[in-house]
Every structure is written in structure tokens, then in C-alpha cells.
Write an enzyme that holds these catalytic residues in place. Sequence first.
Site, PDB file in Angstrom:
ATOM      1  N   LYS A 219       0.891  -1.154   0.133  1.00 31.56           N
ATOM      2  CA  LYS A 219       0.110   0.003  -0.009  1.00 31.56           C
ATOM      3  C   LYS A 219       0.858   1.276   0.036  1.00 31.56           C
ATOM      4  CE  LYS A 219      -3.607  -0.430   2.841  1.00 31.56           C
ATOM      5  NZ  LYS A 219      -4.121  -0.715   4.151  1.00 31.56           N
ATOM      6  N   GLY A 371       9.376  -6.734   7.370  1.00 30.93           N
ATOM      7  CA  GLY A 371       9.505  -7.955   7.414  1.00 30.93           C
ATOM      8  C   GLY A 371       9.599  -8.929   6.239  1.00 30.93           C
ATOM      9  N   GLY A 394       8.474  -2.050  11.213  1.00 31.03           N
ATOM     10  CA  GLY A 394       7.678  -0.894  11.537  1.00 31.03           C
ATOM     11  C   GLY A 394       8.546   0.241  11.887  1.00 31.03           C
TER      12      GLY A 394
HETATM   13  P1  AMP Z   1       3.729  -4.790   2.983  1.00 33.29           P
HETATM   14  O1  AMP Z   1       3.468  -5.013   4.294  1.00 33.29           O
HETATM   15  O2  AMP Z   1       3.158  -3.484   2.641  1.00 33.29           O
HETATM   16  O3  AMP Z   1       5.458  -4.349   2.876  1.00 33.29           O
HETATM   17  O4  AMP Z   1       3.439  -5.248   1.702  1.00 33.29           O
HETATM   18  C1  AMP Z   1       3.778  -6.647   1.647  1.00 33.29           C
HETATM   19  C2  AMP Z   1       2.982  -7.406   0.700  1.00 33.29           C
HETATM   20  O5  AMP Z   1       2.547  -6.900  -0.584  1.00 33.29           O
HETATM   21  C3  AMP Z   1       3.233  -8.812   0.454  1.00 33.29           C
HETATM   22  O6  AMP Z   1       2.871  -9.856   0.952  1.00 33.29           O
HETATM   23  C4  AMP Z   1       3.160  -9.060  -0.872  1.00 33.29           C
HETATM   24  O7  AMP Z   1       2.631 -10.163  -1.534  1.00 33.29           O
HETATM   25  C5  AMP Z   1       2.373  -7.686  -1.301  1.00 33.29           C
HETATM   26  N1  AMP Z   1       2.463  -7.342  -2.710  1.00 33.29           N
HETATM   27  C6  AMP Z   1       3.462  -6.989  -3.537  1.00 33.29           C
HETATM   28  N2  AMP Z   1       3.217  -6.476  -4.599  1.00 33.29           N
HETATM   29  C7  AMP Z   1       2.003  -6.754  -4.706  1.00 33.29           C
HETATM   30  C8  AMP Z   1       1.139  -6.539  -5.992  1.00 33.29           C
HETATM   31  N3  AMP Z   1       1.504  -5.942  -7.114  1.00 33.29           N
HETATM   32  N4  AMP Z   1      -0.222  -6.882  -5.718  1.00 33.29           N
HETATM   33  C9  AMP Z   1      -0.613  -7.229  -4.612  1.00 33.29           C
HETATM   34  N5  AMP Z   1      -0.010  -7.494  -3.472  1.00 33.29           N
HETATM   35  C10 AMP Z   1       1.420  -7.040  -3.432  1.00 33.29           C
END
Ligand code: AMP
Length: 414
Positions: A219, A371, A394
Site C-alpha cells: 500500500k 518483514g 515498522g
Molecule cells: P507491505 O506489508 O506493505 O510491505 O506489503 C507486503 C505484501 O505486499 C506482500 O505480502 C506482497 O505479497 C504484497 N504485494 C507486493 N506486490 C503486490 C502486488 N503487485 N499486488 C498485490 N500485493 C502485492
Amino acid sequence: MDKKTLKDVELAGRRVIMRVDFNVPIKGGVISDDTRVQAALPSIRHVLEKGASLVLMSHLGRPKGKGYEADFSLKPVAAHLAQVLGRPVAFAADCLAADAEVAALKPGEVLLLENTRFHKEEEAKVKKTDEMTDAEYKDQKAALKEKQQAMAQKLASYGDVFVNDAFGSAHRAHASTAVICKYIGTCVAGFLMEKEIQYLGNAVENPDRPFVAILGGAKVSDKLAVVNRLLDKVDTLIIGGGMAYTFLKAQGHEVGNSLCELDQLDYAREMIAKAQANGRQLLLPVDNIAADKFDAAAATQVVGNDIPAGWMALDIGPETIKVYAAAIQGAKTVVWNGPMGCFEMKPFAAGTLGVCQAVAASGATSIIGGGDSVSAVNQSGLAAHMTHISTGGGASLEFLEGKELPGVAALNDK
Ligand code: AMP
């Protein structure tokens, strides 16, 4: 580092209470990854070798805060620590009723307290429910804050020196991480905390250039502040992962069913303009791996920057990997937080792995936080090629945002 550290205090004959981050993955009493225990060993050994007695405390997971829960007990960690330290580690079954165990400790002896989060007041978080009036919510919060002070005071009574070595929890103002400092005069950083802050702090404030930051993950809204701040600091900002598609949409591309935060489009445009105005390079995907569903068995195709209707981009494409690798190759400092795609599913892991290989080959000072990027690096077998792998997801993000971490702020100044 403008805070006192373990090296600045006399330890012989004193009683140290140390907050560590023993929040390890554990199932049925078996620890599957003891990285966090290993990371705390330098501080633990130093305290014991200097002739102090040591009370350790930590949280583990997210228990309900209503007392003991077997799945979140730190008891197996005490046994594991005893093994790696090669000396007995006593255990107190309630962190707020450990007077007898603490009193029995002699210099060179260690005691681990049970999970601090078995007590709600550790975090002192109140969830506002629909039935709660504003006044009730305020009252409950105030009551819990008062209990938090009492908890911090109790924990403080177990020692005469407080050491915070739990970088992973330093962004939280909890009883055992920050509030405790109100009740102990000597509060210093442990070696892990010092190392984390030095690496992250140096990278942002005094980087060898070119300085390349890589941000990914799901996000944009989680990384608003960090994108903004890094655009003041870096030479190149690389964006991948789910957050990239909000940026592509902001540039007028079609994103199909890809992750996209419509309420962040203006922000994304602002950041693109800021990069231009600041003369920073902002790299976005030039091609992508699109899938017809969110599934490892999905049909896939390589597409450009317009994702076909009904498809979702789940990884950066092969051309993008080349472009990103070329930017990383010339870097002298790399900070990386967040995967480039859904690396947990094999068909969408190539982008994250490609970036990982590029970072490993770059010879740059490389700092990995978050992580998911840390587990991607570990999975790739390239961890040994990274300069510093942060133990705090975090916390490292908040540090990069330029926020003051309460667990650090509360420590004694040099
Ligand atoms: P975050 O916790 O924000 O660092 O997000 C990590 C997660 O983002 C991981 O579980 C990934 O599978 C997911 N992620 C990475 N790229 C994508 C994408 N293009 N579409 C959906 N999820 C994603």
C-alpha cells in the site's frame, strides 16, 4: 548516536533490566527462526561479563492482554536462550509478580520475565466500539494509561539500569519500552539498538552517493511519509510492488484489477512532481507480470504499463528488473523496504529476487528493513551479502520517515 549506550554505564554489581525483542516465530513451543534472540546476544553477554545481574523482558505476538495464553508464552525462549548462552536462564511466570525471582538473582545470572503483553496496560490500547460514547472512550483510555504507569513503575523496580535493545518495538510508547524510563534514572541503548540507529541514521543523513532507495509492498498509504522524506534525500527512488500501480494510474495508465488506492492519486501526482522539482530520479515499472486472478496457479502474461481490463499486476516485469538493476548497480548506498511483487507465490517472485540479486552484487552499503523484504532476502540465500538487515519493520519505516521513536527518545542523552 546522541543517546547513552551500554558502553557509557558502570555495570559491575548492578541489576540491569533490559527490554529485548524476543518476538520470535514459535509454534507448539518450537522456535522456527531465532534471529532476534541471536541479535540480542551481544548486549546480554556484555552485561553478564561485566558482573551485573540481568532481568530480560519482551513481548511475543499479539495475545489478548487478559493473562496467560500458552501460544504466546516466552517460556520456550528461556530454554532456548539458556542453550545458546550456555548458562541457566530463570523464568518468572508473571512479569508483574517477579519480586522473589528478581531478589534471588546474583551477579552474572539471568532471568526472563513472561510476555509483557499478557497485561493489557503494556500497550494501553483501547478500541473504540460503536456502543462506546466519546466520554466513555476517553475515561477508559485514561484509566488504562494510569495502569500503564503502574506497570512501568513495577518493571522499573526490578533494576537500577534500564537497557532498551528492542529496536523492533522502539516505535511504540509501551510500558516496557518507553514509559519505564520515567521511573529509572539510568536508561541506555543496547548494542543492537545502537547498530540499527547508526546504520539507518547514517544512510539517511550521511549517505555515500549515489543513494538509491527501493520501496515496495502493498500500500501507498503505509508509505506516504517515507516516500515524501526520501525524495529529499535520495538520488534515485525505485517504486515497485502493489504501491506502484497507484503511481501508474496517477500518470494516466490503466491498472485493471491491480491494487490501486484512488484516494492517493493526488498524493502520487504530488510526489512525481516533487521528484522532478528536486531533480531526483523516480523509477516506476515499465512492464509487469499480470495475472487473471490472485492465485499462484493464475494465467499470466507480461504486459506494459497499461494493465488489461480483468487482469492484475502482481510483479514487475523482466524489462523493469533490468532498469532497476542498472540503477542499483551504480549505487553506493541502498535502503530497501517492501517486496516488488507477490513474492510469496512463485510466479510473482522474480522481481523481488532480481532486485535482491542486484543489491547483493552492487557492493553498496545495503540496509534492508521490513518483514517481507527481510524474508525475501533470507529466502534468496543472499542475506550474507547485505550490510545490515534490520530487526524492526515498522520501526525502521518510522525511522526513515524521520519520526522520533518513543523507545529511543526516552533514553538518557549523551
Ligand atoms: P507491505 O506489508 O506493505 O510491505 O506489503 C507486503 C505484501 O505486499 C506482500 O505480502 C506482497 O505479497 C504484497 N504485494 C507486493 N506486490 C503486490 C502486488 N503487485 N499486488 C498485490 N500485493 C502485492
